[in-house]
Design a protein around this motif. Structure first.
Motif, PDB file in Angstrom:
ATOM      1  N   TYR A   1      -3.062  27.198  12.259  1.00 27.96           N
ATOM      2  CA  TYR A   1      -3.536  28.273  13.134  1.00 27.96           C
ATOM      3  C   TYR A   1      -4.936  28.028  13.688  1.00 27.96           C
ATOM      4  O   TYR A   1      -5.385  28.756  14.560  1.00 27.96           O
ATOM      5  CB  TYR A   1      -3.609  29.583  12.345  1.00 27.96           C
TER       6      TYR A   1
ATOM      7  N   ASN B   1      -5.957  44.609   3.948  1.00 26.90           N
ATOM      8  CA  ASN B   1      -5.328  43.827   4.995  1.00 26.90           C
ATOM      9  C   ASN B   1      -3.812  43.960   4.937  1.00 26.90           C
ATOM     10  O   ASN B   1      -3.205  43.698   3.901  1.00 26.90           O
ATOM     11  CB  ASN B   1      -5.685  42.344   4.851  1.00 26.90           C
TER      12      ASN B   1
ATOM     13  N   GLU C   1      -6.691  40.127  13.873  1.00 26.67           N
ATOM     14  CA  GLU C   1      -5.984  38.838  13.870  1.00 26.67           C
ATOM     15  C   GLU C   1      -5.083  38.744  15.088  1.00 26.67           C
ATOM     16  O   GLU C   1      -4.437  39.721  15.462  1.00 26.67           O
ATOM     17  CB  GLU C   1      -5.076  38.677  12.640  1.00 26.67           C
TER      18      GLU C   1
ATOM     19  N   SER D   1      -0.753  28.771   4.886  1.00 26.71           N
ATOM     20  CA  SER D   1       0.113  29.856   5.308  1.00 26.71           C
ATOM     21  C   SER D   1       0.946  30.231   4.075  1.00 26.71           C
ATOM     22  O   SER D   1       1.617  29.389   3.509  1.00 26.71           O
ATOM     23  CB  SER D   1       1.003  29.383   6.465  1.00 26.71           C
ATOM     24  N   TRP D   2       0.854  31.477   3.660  1.00 26.47           N
ATOM     25  CA  TRP D   2       1.406  31.913   2.361  1.00 26.47           C
ATOM     26  C   TRP D   2       2.815  31.380   2.121  1.00 26.47           C
ATOM     27  O   TRP D   2       3.117  30.897   1.032  1.00 26.47           O
ATOM     28  CB  TRP D   2       1.453  33.444   2.279  1.00 26.47           C
TER      29      TRP D   2
ATOM     30  N   GLN E   1      -6.468  31.809   1.208  1.00 22.21           N
ATOM     31  CA  GLN E   1      -5.935  30.820   2.148  1.00 22.21           C
ATOM     32  C   GLN E   1      -6.908  29.692   2.478  1.00 22.21           C
ATOM     33  O   GLN E   1      -6.508  28.679   3.035  1.00 22.21           O
ATOM     34  CB  GLN E   1      -5.468  31.529   3.425  1.00 22.21           C
TER      35      GLN E   1
END
Ligand code: GCO
Length: 476
Positions: free
Chosen positions: A440, A164, A377, A431-432, A18
């Protein structure tokens, strides 16, 4: 006044794919994501992480900003394809160098590195050879990769996160087709893939101990705590069904080394339960005793209500555009459905905003597992606006994080042992599923296609979090 432990790790997080970019630089191999984003229609407006926010070349600038903010920990992930371009075999020294530089740069400023071993970018070569996590072969390759990291970085890195959000990358990969390998509703494979991932995690944890390390190791789970719609027992049962299948399925295996009983029965009846050998069971149990914390990525809570057999299905439309109200109610027929929470507001992407949910989940982990917690997160994805003089007034983000920190301090006050809190994310990043428009970070990254400057600008939230850290959270 809010209280946090004296050596509380105030942090922020990222993931290699990312932020790094440099997708084909210095010997890096292709990952499943490098491939996936090139399939037309797979990502938002065809965005890729080829350049991302070019952290690969700007890591010094980014870590200097972290130091300016006073971060105590920085959570980042290592791209497997930089270390082993084809998943195993010879080590790519350039990859080792890059992460050594990141770690050294953090340590230079007294920032504790927290390393995620796998944040979804899998060497494509392993997909080509044996379909990645679909084969048990992944376990040995993952352990080999993890052991290499322990060997090289184990002295300087004290915090390790094996996987993750195993629940998310497997759900989106094998159920909703939104992540690689892009399969739809392949439930049998989904549970088998998860079982392999559990084994990979468990054997990496055991290897870490066998190598004599006494640092902190665990997994990070995307935890969506649930509430029953009301006191109708049928809705309370729906909540139990939801938790067994969507939360405890992962949390119990990490913490106890055992799958939830009712959920396993249900999957067996459906013919989609994973194949689990006696040896596997022993490995999972042994590793469960060795984890030091539960890593939690927290974004939202949900509501559970009875869902009839002819009710809503799991695969409704997800909001990936940022147009409020475009997500559909989903659920598993006969078990539960997840209607909107009428008491709570949502983000532009329809994610329920629920600070108290953070207190709730910490309490739940504490009483169910008696484990310390790392919030690996938490954060708000939003459309930020670059104003004159390169200012970004993201008061909504400050508000979001402030309320969540208050909730966290309540959990601590009520007896939960919380070691760290990492916001998602430090800089803006890819963001995927939503490209670069969903931001963010504390640091705005100008990805203007014409200027292509990639300049970094501090948002208002940057200065605010800096003060929070300075006062150890007393001043929120
Ligand atoms: C997004 C998501 C991610 C995740 C993170 C999960 O919008 O793409 O929020 O950024 O939170 O990668 O670990």
């Amino acid at each position: 006044m809010y209280k946090f432990p004296k050596d509380f790790l105030w942090g922020s997080a990222s993931a290699a794919y990312q932020i790094e970019g440099a997708y084909n630089v210095d010997g890096k191999g292709m990952s499943n994501w490098d491939h996936f984003v090139r399939i037309p229609g797979k990502t938002f407006k065809g965005t890729t992480g080829d350049i991302a926010v070019d952290h690969y070349h700007r890591y010094k600038e980014d870590i200097a900003l972290m130091a300016e903010m006073g971060l105590k920990t920085y959570r980042f992930s290592i791209a497997w394809t930089r270390i082993f371009p084809t998943g195993n075999g010879e080590i790519n020294q350039k990859g080792i160098e890059f992460y050594q530089n990141i770690i050294d740069e953090c340590l230079k400023y007294g920032i504790e590195p927290m390393v995620t071993i796998f944040h979804w970018d899998l060497p494509q070569a392993l997909v080509d050879q044996y379909n990645g996590f679909e084969s048990e072969k992944i376990v040995d390759d993952f352990v080999n990769y993890a052991k290499t990291l322990f060997k090289v970085f184990g002295k300087s890195v004290k915090y390790w996160i094996t996987l993750n959000e195993q629940n998310i990358f497997t759900s989106l990969g094998w159920l909703t087709a939104q992540h690689p390998p892009g399969k739809f509703d392949d439930q049998k494979m989904f549970y088998q893939v998860n079982h392999h991932a559990f084994l990979a995690h468990a054997k990496a944890v055991l290897a870490y101990r066998e190598m004599g390390f006494d640092g902190m190791i665990g997994a990070s789970f995307a935890y969506t705590p649930s509430y029953a719609l009301d006191c109708n027992p049928i809705n309370a049962m729906s909540k139990m069904n939801y938790d067994d299948l969507k939360n405890y399925w992962w949390l119990d295996v990490y913490a106890y080394g055992e799958y939830p009983i009712a959920a396993m029965k249900y999957l067996e009846k459906k013919g989609v339960a994973p194949v689990v050998s006696q040896e596997d069971k022993e490995i999972l149990k042994k590793a469960a005793k060795e984890i030091n914390f539960m890593g939690v990525n927290y974004y939202q809570s949900c509501v559970c209500e009875y869902n009839p057999l002819d009710g809503v299905t799991p695969y409704g439309t997800m909001n990936t555009t940022g147009k409020k109200g475009s997500a559909q109610v989903t659920g598993v027929p006969g078990l539960y459905k997840n209607p909107q929470n009428q008491y709570l507001k949502t983000t532009d992407w329809d994610w329920t905003i629920d600070p108290l949910g953070l207190t709730y989940l910490c309490r739940e982990i504490t009483s169910r597992y008696r484990l310390p917690i790392i919030i690996s997160e938490n954060g708000l994805g939003a459309f930020d606006k670059l104003e004159s003089e390169n200012k970004i007034h993201d008061i909504y983000r400050i508000e979001y994080i402030r309320e969540h920190l208050k909730a966290l301090s309540q959990a601590i006050d009520e007896g939960c042992e919380v070691l760290a809190y990492c916001t998602w994310s430090f800089t803006d990043l890819l963001s995927w599923l939503n490209g670069y428009q969903k931001r963010y970070g504390f640091v705005y990254v100008d990805r203007n296609e014409e200027t292509g400057s990639l300049s970094r600008y501090k948002k208002d939230s940057f200065y605010w979090y800096k003060e929070v850290i300075e006062t150890n959270g007393e001043k929120l």
